[in-house]
Design a protein around this motif. Sequence first.
Motif, PDB file in Angstrom:
ATOM      1  N   ALA A 533       0.760  -0.959   0.014  1.00  0.00           N
ATOM      2  CA  ALA A 533      -0.005   0.009   0.121  1.00  0.00           C
ATOM      3  C   ALA A 533       0.951   1.226  -0.104  1.00  0.00           C
ATOM      4  CB  ALA A 533      -0.793  -0.019   1.266  1.00  0.00           C
ATOM      5  N   ALA A 534       1.902   1.166   1.033  1.00  0.00           N
ATOM      6  CA  ALA A 534       2.897   2.430   0.908  1.00  0.00           C
ATOM      7  C   ALA A 534       3.381   2.594  -0.426  1.00  0.00           C
ATOM      8  CB  ALA A 534       4.035   2.071   1.613  1.00  0.00           C
ATOM      9  N   ALA A 535       3.710   1.472  -1.163  1.00  0.00           N
ATOM     10  CA  ALA A 535       4.381   1.550  -2.415  1.00  0.00           C
ATOM     11  C   ALA A 535       3.184   2.139  -3.603  1.00  0.00           C
ATOM     12  CB  ALA A 535       4.782   0.104  -3.219  1.00  0.00           C
ATOM     13  N   GLN A 536       2.008   1.821  -3.420  1.00  0.00           N
ATOM     14  CA  GLN A 536       0.856   2.102  -4.038  1.00  0.00           C
ATOM     15  C   GLN A 536       0.681   3.654  -3.952  1.00  0.00           C
ATOM     16  OE1 GLN A 536      -2.637   0.026  -3.020  1.00  0.00           O
ATOM     17  NE2 GLN A 536      -1.745  -1.673  -4.141  1.00  0.00           N
ATOM     18  N   ASP A 541       7.762   7.787 -10.118  1.00  0.00           N
ATOM     19  CA  ASP A 541       9.146   7.579 -10.215  1.00  0.00           C
ATOM     20  C   ASP A 541       9.441   6.876  -8.960  1.00  0.00           C
ATOM     21  OD1 ASP A 541       9.256   9.007 -12.320  1.00  0.00           O
ATOM     22  OD2 ASP A 541      10.195  10.911 -11.586  1.00  0.00           O
ATOM     23  N   ASP A 542       8.939   7.250  -7.893  1.00  0.00           N
ATOM     24  CA  ASP A 542       9.331   6.509  -6.717  1.00  0.00           C
ATOM     25  C   ASP A 542       8.911   5.006  -6.573  1.00  0.00           C
ATOM     26  OD1 ASP A 542       9.815   8.974  -5.890  1.00  0.00           O
ATOM     27  OD2 ASP A 542       8.047   9.001  -4.435  1.00  0.00           O
ATOM     28  N   GLN A 543       7.923   4.654  -7.334  1.00  0.00           N
ATOM     29  CA  GLN A 543       7.688   3.297  -7.437  1.00  0.00           C
ATOM     30  C   GLN A 543       8.863   2.364  -8.415  1.00  0.00           C
ATOM     31  OE1 GLN A 543       3.902   1.295  -8.354  1.00  0.00           O
ATOM     32  NE2 GLN A 543       2.556   3.139  -7.538  1.00  0.00           N
ATOM     33  N   VAL A 544       9.215   3.324  -9.493  1.00  0.00           N
ATOM     34  CA  VAL A 544      10.432   2.543 -10.131  1.00  0.00           C
ATOM     35  C   VAL A 544      11.620   2.263  -9.121  1.00  0.00           C
ATOM     36  CG1 VAL A 544      11.908   2.932 -11.885  1.00  0.00           C
ATOM     37  CG2 VAL A 544       9.646   3.648 -12.284  1.00  0.00           C
ATOM     38  N   ARG A 545      11.857   3.255  -8.428  1.00  0.00           N
ATOM     39  CA  ARG A 545      12.670   3.151  -7.521  1.00  0.00           C
ATOM     40  C   ARG A 545      12.472   1.983  -6.558  1.00  0.00           C
ATOM     41  NH1 ARG A 545      13.790   8.501  -8.230  1.00  0.00           N
ATOM     42  NH2 ARG A 545      12.309   9.078  -7.099  1.00  0.00           N
ATOM     43  N   LEU A 549      14.610  -1.388  -5.949  1.00  0.00           N
ATOM     44  CA  LEU A 549      15.462  -1.757  -4.735  1.00  0.00           C
ATOM     45  C   LEU A 549      14.927  -3.257  -4.237  1.00  0.00           C
ATOM     46  CD1 LEU A 549      14.720   1.537  -3.228  1.00  0.00           C
ATOM     47  CD2 LEU A 549      17.062   0.594  -3.287  1.00  0.00           C
ATOM     48  N   ARG A 550      13.713  -3.534  -4.509  1.00  0.00           N
ATOM     49  CA  ARG A 550      13.144  -4.873  -4.100  1.00  0.00           C
ATOM     50  C   ARG A 550      14.040  -5.889  -5.109  1.00  0.00           C
ATOM     51  NH1 ARG A 550       7.526  -5.448  -1.751  1.00  0.00           N
ATOM     52  NH2 ARG A 550       7.493  -7.481  -3.222  1.00  0.00           N
ATOM     53  N   ALA A 551      14.156  -5.535  -6.269  1.00  0.00           N
ATOM     54  CA  ALA A 551      14.794  -6.559  -7.295  1.00  0.00           C
ATOM     55  C   ALA A 551      16.585  -6.596  -6.578  1.00  0.00           C
ATOM     56  CB  ALA A 551      14.924  -6.097  -8.553  1.00  0.00           C
ATOM     57  N   TRP A 552      16.932  -5.577  -6.577  1.00  0.00           N
ATOM     58  CA  TRP A 552      18.380  -5.561  -5.660  1.00  0.00           C
ATOM     59  C   TRP A 552      18.496  -6.394  -4.389  1.00  0.00           C
ATOM     60  CZ3 TRP A 552      19.416  -3.362  -0.885  1.00  0.00           C
ATOM     61  CH2 TRP A 552      20.669  -3.531  -0.642  1.00  0.00           C
ATOM     62  N   VAL A 609      19.240   3.742  -6.517  1.00  0.00           N
ATOM     63  CA  VAL A 609      18.508   4.822  -6.459  1.00  0.00           C
ATOM     64  C   VAL A 609      18.640   5.742  -7.690  1.00  0.00           C
ATOM     65  CG1 VAL A 609      17.776   7.009  -5.274  1.00  0.00           C
ATOM     66  CG2 VAL A 609      17.921   4.743  -4.006  1.00  0.00           C
ATOM     67  N   GLY A 610      20.134   6.053  -7.930  1.00  0.00           N
ATOM     68  CA  GLY A 610      20.658   6.904  -8.920  1.00  0.00           C
ATOM     69  C   GLY A 610      20.005   6.227 -10.259  1.00  0.00           C
ATOM     70  N   GLU A 611      20.256   4.851 -10.364  1.00  0.00           N
ATOM     71  CA  GLU A 611      19.614   4.342 -11.792  1.00  0.00           C
ATOM     72  C   GLU A 611      18.368   4.527 -12.065  1.00  0.00           C
ATOM     73  OE1 GLU A 611      20.920   0.376 -11.151  1.00  0.00           O
ATOM     74  OE2 GLU A 611      22.896   0.689 -11.594  1.00  0.00           O
ATOM     75  N   GLY A 612      17.533   4.621 -11.136  1.00  0.00           N
ATOM     76  CA  GLY A 612      16.212   4.680 -11.110  1.00  0.00           C
ATOM     77  C   GLY A 612      15.673   6.147 -11.443  1.00  0.00           C
ATOM     78  N   SER A 613      16.477   7.065 -11.596  1.00  0.00           N
ATOM     79  CA  SER A 613      16.033   8.524 -11.577  1.00  0.00           C
ATOM     80  C   SER A 613      16.516   9.056 -13.010  1.00  0.00           C
ATOM     81  CB  SER A 613      16.920   9.414 -10.676  1.00  0.00           C
ATOM     82  OG  SER A 613      16.889   8.700  -9.285  1.00  0.00           O
TER      83      SER A 613
END
Length: 613
Positions: A533-536, A541-545, A549-552, A609-613
């Motif tokens: 829910a927090a992710a929703q 952009d934040d969701q992509v990050r 992060l979860r994949a990492w 985080v940088g990669e996702g921006s």
Amino acid sequence: MSELDILRQVFGYEAFRGPQQAIVEHVVSGGDALVLMPTGGGKSLCYQIPAIARQQAGRGTTLVVSPLIALMHDQVGALHEAGVEAAFLNSSLSGEEAAQVERRLLRGELTLLYAAPERVTTPRFLAQLDALAARGQLALFAIDEAHCVSQWGHDFRPEYRALTVLHERYPAVPRIALTATADALTRADIVERLQLENAQQFVSSFDRPNIRYTIVEKKDALTQLLRFIEREHAGEAGVVYCQSRKRVEEVAAALVEAGLNALPYHAGLEAGVRQQNQDRFLREDGLVMVATIAFGMGIDKPDVRFVAHLDMPKNIEGYYQETGRAGRDGAPADAWMAYGLQDVVNQRRMIDESPAGEDFKQVMRGKLDALLALAEATDCRRVRLLGYFGEKSEPCGNCDNCLHPPAVRDGSELARKLLSCIYRVQQASGISFGAGHIMDILRGKQTEKVSQYGHESLSTFGIARDSSESELRAVLRQLIAIGAVAVDGGMFNTLQLTEGSRAVLKGEVQVQLRESVAAPAAKRNRRSAAPAAAAQELGVDDQVRYINLRAWRAEVARAHNLPAYVIFHDATLAEIARRRPQSLADLQGISGIGAKKLEAYGADVLRVVGEGS
Ligand code: ADP
Ligand code: ZN
């Protein structure tokens, strides 16, 4: 370091929860403690922080006695991740591995040593403790799952009885015993068996405020379950409890069919498969475990977002323990149960047919009735639950009845009709009948069975013509719940009047019916703070990050052979995604990032985080 510094720097948490601070201070200063805290209350820190503090004060190693081999590995892994020297001794280690742990212990390298109870009381191990004690290097004994010492508890372990040797042999070493078992009998037994008469008792509230209790009327259970998961918990981890192995298999298959990531777990599965399914549940994200109650003991996965009961448990203790596995991380979680008349009938039958003595059966029936009363309640579920454990509380605002108060209607008239019908039928035929037939008579249905017994001539035939079957079932459940009707658990589940029927017939007791209320869907979607829910609530952009992060995290967890949550909780990753840290300093202070994790993972996290921006 002060206790608070340890909490912040080592574990990365901002503040103590509930009674943690008082417990930690008491134990650090050498007092004995008995800690009763609900599952998810945060018991581990109550001995881990004193262990670190006492080690820093030069007092040596803390011995943690734990009955669960599977858990030791993950606990020790989590401590490593936090930069704490810890190890375990149990039968999963080879002789050489165990010897190596023993050497580290004797060299004083360990802050915590986890060991199984049967290991602790061997002469070999006691000799090692002697050596440590002689040097004043035994800091603390922590006895986890202390209810195992009592045969009143649910997991009696005879080996726990022998643990008194620790106290007798090393009376100067403080002890802390911990359990999530609430009842007074077990508590008294723990004190006596472990000789904890002088220990200070810390009894927490057993409330789990982040768990939302919902009990729905069972119609098409599987469809109801699917809708519940899809609406509220898509992609999240949960446990679905069913009564039988067969049903576990069916439900798991149906969930997979519906596109969910679900696995079965029951005692009939081969040990290897069972272990593998459990490991996957702990290590993968968003898996749904469909299980009998064989599953759960020692599952301390913090991000289980829901526990669903497709069949009714045996009693409130069971219900509370099973639902308690949801939301250990403190974020919102659901305890959802579908229950119907058939559940009542099944549970009664199981009690009646069990080989136990009549006294025991009577106790079991009483406990079942208490659960029925909870299921049928029209007022706050939590007030009732806590009341059962002897705790007073106010309506909670976080259960189905508080959130959507059911319309209540007086069903006394209908209840009287039902009772008279049971009576008339019994009188006319000399035998009693099941619910289906009684309802047919009440509704004036001319079935084959009705003609066969001539029941159309009864005065109660058709007296509830205007009532629907579901209304009648609701009345019947209520009557069973208040003990005004008994279900004979024999082959035919026949209905019988009881002592309690009279009061209803005389109008001395009211029967309240809840109108079925459909929970308004819109209202329920406003949850916050749950990981998904927090992710929703995160921006795109934040969701992509967050996803990156979860994949990492999954990669790191695999490489370390640990569950993902041991690396970082979901809530920690969501917070990182939201804050978009640019530097290590930005990461500091995010809940769940201690000094060691900052050092070990900070740079990687910034890169992701940088990669996702
Ligand atoms: P228990 O053993 O009582 O069931 P745990 O010790 O496993 O509970 O703790 C449950 C969860 O709560 C864990 O994920 C733990 O990291 C977290 N936790 C415990 N204490 C705190 C705290 N003071 N602040 C934040 N999180 C905490
Ligand atoms: Zn409530």
